[in-house]
Structures are given as C-alpha cells and as structure tokens.
Design a protein around this motif. Sequence first.
Motif, mmCIF file in Angstrom:
data_model
loop_
_atom_site.group_PDB
_atom_site.id
_atom_site.type_symbol
_atom_site.label_atom_id
_atom_site.label_comp_id
_atom_site.label_asym_id
_atom_site.label_seq_id
_atom_site.Cartn_x
_atom_site.Cartn_y
_atom_site.Cartn_z
ATOM 1 N N ILE A 1 0.827 -1.214 0.000
ATOM 2 C CA ILE A 1 0.000 0.000 0.000
ATOM 3 C C ILE A 1 0.860 1.262 0.000
ATOM 4 C CG2 ILE A 1 -1.720 1.327 1.291
ATOM 5 C CD1 ILE A 1 -2.917 -1.357 2.207
ATOM 6 N N PRO A 2 1.861 1.381 0.909
ATOM 7 C CA PRO A 2 2.732 2.567 0.837
ATOM 8 C C PRO A 2 3.506 2.643 -0.472
ATOM 9 C CG PRO A 2 2.946 1.500 2.971
ATOM 10 C CD PRO A 2 2.169 0.569 2.093
ATOM 11 N N GLY A 3 3.870 1.485 -1.045
ATOM 12 C CA GLY A 3 4.566 1.494 -2.322
ATOM 13 C C GLY A 3 3.711 2.089 -3.428
ATOM 14 N N ALA A 4 2.430 1.715 -3.434
ATOM 15 C CA ALA A 4 1.507 2.280 -4.421
ATOM 16 C C ALA A 4 1.268 3.765 -4.153
ATOM 17 C CB ALA A 4 0.183 1.515 -4.380
ATOM 18 N N LEU A 5 1.108 4.121 -2.878
ATOM 19 C CA LEU A 5 0.895 5.518 -2.510
ATOM 20 C C LEU A 5 2.091 6.380 -2.901
ATOM 21 C CD1 LEU A 5 -0.909 7.613 -1.102
ATOM 22 C CD2 LEU A 5 0.156 6.959 1.072
ATOM 23 N N SER A 6 3.290 5.808 -2.807
ATOM 24 C CA SER A 6 4.502 6.529 -3.192
ATOM 25 C C SER A 6 4.433 6.989 -4.642
ATOM 26 C CB SER A 6 5.729 5.628 -2.998
ATOM 27 O OG SER A 6 6.873 6.167 -3.628
ATOM 28 N N SER A 7 4.082 6.069 -5.535
ATOM 29 C CA SER A 7 3.980 6.428 -6.955
ATOM 30 C C SER A 7 2.925 7.505 -7.178
ATOM 31 C CB SER A 7 3.658 5.187 -7.793
ATOM 32 O OG SER A 7 4.755 4.294 -7.804
ATOM 33 N N THR B 1 7.785 6.614 -15.442
ATOM 34 C CA THR B 1 8.427 5.671 -14.521
ATOM 35 C C THR B 1 7.513 5.330 -13.358
ATOM 36 O OG1 THR B 1 10.580 6.629 -15.061
ATOM 37 C CG2 THR B 1 10.449 5.273 -13.077
ATOM 38 N N TRP B 2 6.943 6.354 -12.725
ATOM 39 C CA TRP B 2 6.095 6.103 -11.551
ATOM 40 C C TRP B 2 4.803 5.389 -11.924
ATOM 41 C CZ3 TRP B 2 9.628 6.308 -8.361
ATOM 42 C CH2 TRP B 2 10.534 7.351 -8.276
ATOM 43 N N ILE B 3 4.287 5.622 -13.137
ATOM 44 C CA ILE B 3 3.097 4.889 -13.587
ATOM 45 C C ILE B 3 3.423 3.413 -13.758
ATOM 46 C CG2 ILE B 3 1.480 4.589 -15.513
ATOM 47 C CD1 ILE B 3 1.678 7.635 -15.976
ATOM 48 N N ILE B 4 4.560 3.131 -14.397
ATOM 49 C CA ILE B 4 4.976 1.734 -14.595
ATOM 50 C C ILE B 4 5.175 1.039 -13.254
ATOM 51 C CG2 ILE B 4 6.834 0.255 -15.454
ATOM 52 C CD1 ILE B 4 7.251 2.370 -17.691
ATOM 53 N N LEU B 5 5.829 1.729 -12.320
ATOM 54 C CA LEU B 5 6.101 1.113 -11.015
ATOM 55 C C LEU B 5 4.813 0.894 -10.221
ATOM 56 C CD1 LEU B 5 9.412 2.824 -9.831
ATOM 57 C CD2 LEU B 5 9.067 0.755 -11.171
ATOM 58 N N LEU B 6 3.838 1.774 -10.380
ATOM 59 C CA LEU B 6 2.555 1.587 -9.703
ATOM 60 C C LEU B 6 1.882 0.304 -10.168
ATOM 61 C CD1 LEU B 6 0.168 2.563 -7.950
ATOM 62 C CD2 LEU B 6 -0.613 3.891 -9.928
ATOM 63 N N VAL B 7 1.861 0.091 -11.482
ATOM 64 C CA VAL B 7 1.152 -1.067 -12.044
ATOM 65 C C VAL B 7 1.963 -2.347 -11.899
ATOM 66 C CG1 VAL B 7 0.177 -2.048 -14.157
ATOM 67 C CG2 VAL B 7 -0.094 0.395 -13.683
ATOM 68 N N VAL B 8 3.231 -2.298 -12.316
ATOM 69 C CA VAL B 8 4.058 -3.519 -12.403
ATOM 70 C C VAL B 8 4.662 -3.914 -11.067
ATOM 71 C CG1 VAL B 8 6.082 -4.552 -13.510
ATOM 72 C CG2 VAL B 8 4.574 -3.062 -14.830
#
Length: 524
Positions: A366-372, A450-457
């Motif tokens: 959850i924090p990882g997704a919130l970060s992006s 980059t942040w969009i890719i990291l959110l999804v992948v």
Amino acid sequence: MAVETHKPGFVAETQANGESDNEFNTTPKLPDQFADESFKLFSKIQVTDPTPKEAIQIRNKCLWRILPFLCIGYHLMYVDKQTLGSSAILGIIQDAHLNSNQYNWLSSIFYFGYLLAEWPQNWALQRFPVGKWLAGNLVVWGGVTLLHVPCNSFASLFVVRFFLGVAEASIVPAFLLSMSMFFTYGEQAVMMPVMWSIGNASPITSGLLSYGVLWIDTGSFSPWKWFMVITGVLTVIFGVFVYPFFPDSPIHADFLTHEERAKAILRIKENHSGIEQKIFKRYQFIEAIRDPKTWLFFLHAWSQEMANGVTNQYSLIINSFGFTVLQTTLLGTVTGLVSFFSLITAAITLYHTKNCRAWISLFAYIPGALSSILLLALPWSNRWGLIAGIWIRSTVGIPYAIVMIWAANASAGHTKKTTVIALYHIGYGLGNIISPQLFRPEWKPRYRPTWIILLVVAAILPSIIIIALRIYLSQENKRRDKLAEANRVASNGVVETVDSNGGKVARTVDNSQLDLTDRENLTL
C-alpha cells in the motif's frame, strides 16, 4: 509386494491394498547415496528427540552463532550494492565521464553478471560446503569493490560491475540454505524480516559514510573512491571471518557436540525436509520447472524488483528536489530508518501470528503504491511531500523478504529447493536489469512514465500474484489434509545400504532423511 521404478534412485512400493497411485500411499525406498546427508549422521549416532529445554538451548546456540553473520552479511551486501548510488553524488559521474544512460547501464550490468552466475553459483552451493563457498565469494566481492577505485571510464566500470554481480549471486541463496538447515519454518519466517531490516537499514550506513568521506580532502583521490575502499575492505575482512566460523551445516557445526548436532536436526523435523544432498537430482530439477508455484514466485520476484532501480537513483532524485549534496546524504538515511522499523514490525507480527505472510505482504504494498501516486500528483514545489513519497517506498522490502523465504519453505528436495531459489533470484535479476532503464534522461525530472509503470508492475501486479499464491497453496494444503485424514500419506521410508558382505540392508527412516520433494513427501 509389487515394485515399480519411480525416479532415478527412488522406488515407490505399493501398499497391500493394491493401489498404485505414485502420488500417495507409497513407501519410498532408495539407495543410501541418494538419501539426505542427515542419514549419514544418524547411521553413526542414535539419539532421542530433544526435550523442550534442550531444543531451546540448541536453538539459542544456533541463533547466537549464525544470526549475527547473516545480519552483518545482509547489511554489508546492501551497503556494497549501494556504492554506485552513493558514489553518484560523490563524484564518480564526473570522474568517469558518464552520461545518464551509461550510469543506468552500470546498474543493469551488475544484474547481468548476477543472472548469468545464478545457476553456477547454486550448483556450487549444492556441490561444495556452503560456508566455505560463501566466504570465498565475499572475499572476491570485496576485492572487486576495491577494483572500482582505478576505474576512470564507462568501459572499465562496466567490467567491474559485471563481476561484482557474479560474486553476489551466491550470497542470498547461501543464507537461505543455511537457515533452512538450522531453523524451523516458523523461525525462518521471523528471522528473514529481522535480517532484512538490518540489511535494508544500510542507507543509514551509506548516508553517514557518504557524509563523512565528503570531508576527506586528498586531492585527486575523490570521496567516492574512499567510499569504495572502506566498503571493500570491510567486506574482505568479513569474508575472512566467515571461512572458519560460519558452519556449513548442522553436521559440521563445531559449536555443537555430536549429540547436539543430531538433536539440532531432529529439532527441525517439523519442516519434514532434509538438511542437504550433494548429488544433483535431475528429476527434482524437472519437477521444480513444472511446478506452477515456482513460476508464481519467479513472477513475484521479477515484478517486485522492477522498482529496485530507485535504489541507485535515490541520491540523484533527492538532490533534484533542491537539496544540497550534504543534505542529500543525510536525508537518504531516512529510507534506511523506514526499512528497519517496517521490517522489524513485520517480524514481530509474524512471531505473534500464524499463516499471515500473504496479508502482511499485501499491506506493505500500500505505501509502495501511494509513493507512486504522490510522486505523480504533487507539484514540484512541494519537495517535502515528494521526498516523503521516496521514503515510504521502503516498506516494499517486507514482501521481498517474506515471499523469498516462503518460496524456499514451500519447496522440498535439495535439488528442487536450490532450483526454486535460483529461479527466484533469476526473476530478481531480470527485474533489476530492466528497472534502471526506466529512469530515462528524457523523462527527467518528474519521471512520470516511470512512476506509472512502477505503480502497475511493481505494486499492483505483485499483490495479485501473492493472492494467487495464497489461494493455490491453501487448496493444496486442504488436499493433503484430506489424504492424511484418510491415512493415505506415508511418513516413513526405507534406505538401503550394503553391508561388509555385499548384502543389502534395509532401514526404515523418517521421510525427512530421504531428500524427497514436496510432491513426494505429502507430510509437508
């Protein structure tokens, strides 16, 4: 009694009721050379199960002798891996005349070496003493870190970074195998986040060390070179200490008596898995490749590590928010603090709960997704909000640590286990090869794609994989429970030895001494 050939070195004897399903209701029988290494010890010494008091004493002895090495090793490993990222603001880019693409490739080439060496390193860990092979690779790793110092071009750094990855490919698999030989699955589940908390606290060390070397003025010998010298020398010294003091297995643990060595193995028999087997078993390798959960773990490692390219970009990103170099070195330590406390919290939670590895991992994403989301949505002027988005990413170290030990624990049979561990780290390597390339120069400074890719992948996809693993393994456990209730699971097997007269002698042993896979041994 009918006998059929099951696998090389393995015979399945059908029971008196005539059922012939190889998957259950069979008594495994195999020659002694294919048995687990623990069988050799129990052939020489006979002991009873340890009492609760003895079990605690043996566990504590193992913890005090092994856990410090694992924690220090993980910490040094992460400090060494961050040498490039720390050096980015200490002058390496200018001294080696690197552009942004070349810097990114220095991050990727490390994992090319890691990827290519993963199979040979895991083969070596099965073939040679684990502790000795680990020590040798640590010394080589430290030596290669020192070789960064004379490098003054992209080409020379490219070669050095490749061989650094080759040496590192053995470290985590060696630690995982050592834990599996000395500790129960429950203990491993708690130990892994503890060790990872120490390892992921490395930005504290890296940040303070970076801050310190900035004050060293030795002319052309730049601060980043001092950083490499200090970390390289420490790694070599650690490797020298590992060689005589880190045990290869319980069978060769000189800090235990011969009786305690046998009881140390009996203490973890609830794992229903062996200690080690020095013969490579081709059928176990094939079984690992065909097992669906192997590839779920592989995909998790790949997707989760797609975000790890941020590690070597932390300093540059924080610096780009408008902080000075000195401020950046100190602000970077916060990621280590977040990692440390989040992983310690995970370890405490695992200690006090059962069957919650999947839920803890999902919560950590959850924090990882919130970060992006923060890094995408906040205005560039809100530099403290942006840096908070960088800091909270550190919680994703929790699922990496938990799922990695989950993958090792869910697989049995020494060759199969080492294969699963190798594939997990191949996924890890692939993710880390691709990840640095997501920080393309044309996307600076916001890196929105980059942040969009990291959110999804790297947040949503691994969460889905964890849910799939949870469902798959829960269904498998229910199936095995039904077989056990119907008395259709064998808990013992037979090992055949040859006596001095050349005759065959059969000995009934627990399945854990047979080096069976998790599909052969349904008591797992």
